[in-house]
Enzyme design. Structure first.
Site, PDB file in Angstrom:
ATOM      1  N   TYR A  84      74.205 -47.744  28.535  1.00  0.00           N
ATOM      2  CA  TYR A  84      74.121 -46.287  28.605  1.00  0.00           C
ATOM      3  C   TYR A  84      72.746 -45.823  28.116  1.00  0.00           C
ATOM      4  O   TYR A  84      72.515 -45.559  26.940  1.00  0.00           O
ATOM      5  CB  TYR A  84      75.221 -45.635  27.762  1.00  0.00           C
ATOM      6  CG  TYR A  84      76.627 -46.132  28.067  1.00  0.00           C
ATOM      7  CD1 TYR A  84      76.928 -46.738  29.282  1.00  0.00           C
ATOM      8  CD2 TYR A  84      77.650 -45.991  27.137  1.00  0.00           C
ATOM      9  CE1 TYR A  84      78.210 -47.191  29.565  1.00  0.00           C
ATOM     10  CE2 TYR A  84      78.934 -46.443  27.411  1.00  0.00           C
ATOM     11  CZ  TYR A  84      79.202 -47.055  28.622  1.00  0.00           C
ATOM     12  OH  TYR A  84      80.470 -47.511  28.890  1.00  0.00           O
ATOM     13  N   PRO A 139      90.167 -43.219  32.190  1.00  0.00           N
ATOM     14  CA  PRO A 139      91.603 -43.068  31.953  1.00  0.00           C
ATOM     15  C   PRO A 139      92.241 -41.830  32.587  1.00  0.00           C
ATOM     16  O   PRO A 139      93.465 -41.748  32.657  1.00  0.00           O
ATOM     17  CB  PRO A 139      91.688 -42.975  30.428  1.00  0.00           C
ATOM     18  CG  PRO A 139      90.398 -42.327  30.039  1.00  0.00           C
ATOM     19  CD  PRO A 139      89.379 -42.891  30.989  1.00  0.00           C
TER      20      PRO A 139
END
Length: 281
Positions: free
Chosen positions: A57, A204
């Protein structure tokens, strides 16, 4: 938090089961960075004790952002990072790289960027098929023995890969893609549940939060919640080893996600939501 709202990673590192994924936080200088710092701080204010980041990231920029926002860290906060993806392609592209020297270098950089002496939980971002698994995990085990790493986890693995890894080193977490409408890794979840290994589903919420998912929207309306909250509540209800790490760059969305931990699905709601897997097959 009640005992059902926490999980002891590795048997001794207790965190709240609803975590935060920092991947979406912008790191560039300016107002976007200030907003990211505010989101990270708000997550901790709301009681989040598990924050997930990675070298990938921003090449460590995300790790530096979290340190700026949260260091010195609260005693109960776990910031976990991942290594094994590097900008080593011919044109500087990101690619899997589990070479021992790369893993060691990324761990040393993570320690510096996160301003810690030990990474309490380090996850291998992906298994590099070009490097023997024993070399990749053996390196992490050496770093563990040296005191730089506390516990070791994996990401995006099969049951067979998890079994092989556990023959080499103790694995305390697995981070695979999994959600209400994406249950491809159900066998991996079952293996984690049997071994009391933390299962951290990434992505999710999507696509369960889509307005086209009428059954999810119906359950959300009945519980005065949003579809995203229903997706998270289902995950928390699905297994005690599941620790969702939803990510966002907006405080309002963060607060909505955290509130999902207070939702309680009835057996009827669970049955209706469980049945969506068959419809997706």
């Amino acid at each position: 938090m009640t005992s059902t709202s926490t999980f002891p990673i590795g048997g001794d590192l207790t965190v709240g089961r609803l975590g935060f994924g920092a991947m979406r936080l912008p790191t560039e200088a300016g107002s976007a960075r200030e907003a990211s710092l505010a989101v990270a701080r708000r997550a901790v204010e709301l009681g989040v004790t598990l924050i997930d980041t990675a070298h990938l990231y921003g090449g460590g920029a995300n790790e530096e952002l979290l340190a700026e926002a949260l260091h010195p860290y609260p005693d109960d906060l776990l910031v976990t990072t991942k290594v094994g993806v590097a900008q080593t392609g011919p044109g500087g592209e990101w690619e899997l790289n589990g070479q021992p020297d790369v893993l060691r270098d990324q761990v040393d950089h993570a320690l510096r960027r996160l301003r810690v002496d030990r990474l309490e939980l380090l996850q291998l971002h992906r298994i590099d098929p070009e490097v023997p698994l024993a070399d990749q995990l053996g390196t992490l085990r050496e770093l563990q023995s040296a005191g730089k790493v506390g516990r070791i986890g994996l990401s995006e693995v099969t049951v067979a890969e998890l079994d092989l890894a556990r023959e080499i080193v103790d694995i305390v977490s697995v981070q695979n893609r999994y959600s209400l409408l994406d249950r491809e890794h159900e066998p991996v979840l079952a293996a984690c549940e049997a071994a009391d290994i933390a299962f951290l589903p990434w992505r999710p919420v999507a696509p369960a939060a889509s307005e086209t998912q009428t059954e999810i929207a119906a359950v959300a309306a009945e519980l005065d919640a949003t579809p995203a909250q229903i997706a998270l509540a289902w995950l928390l209800d699905r297994s005690p080893v599941i620790l969702p790490i939803p990510g966002t760059a907006r405080i309002g969305h963060l607060e909505e996600n955290v509130a999902a931990a207070r939702l309680r699905l009835t057996p009827t709601h669970r049955e209706r939501l469980d049945g969506l897997a068959a419809e997706q097959a």
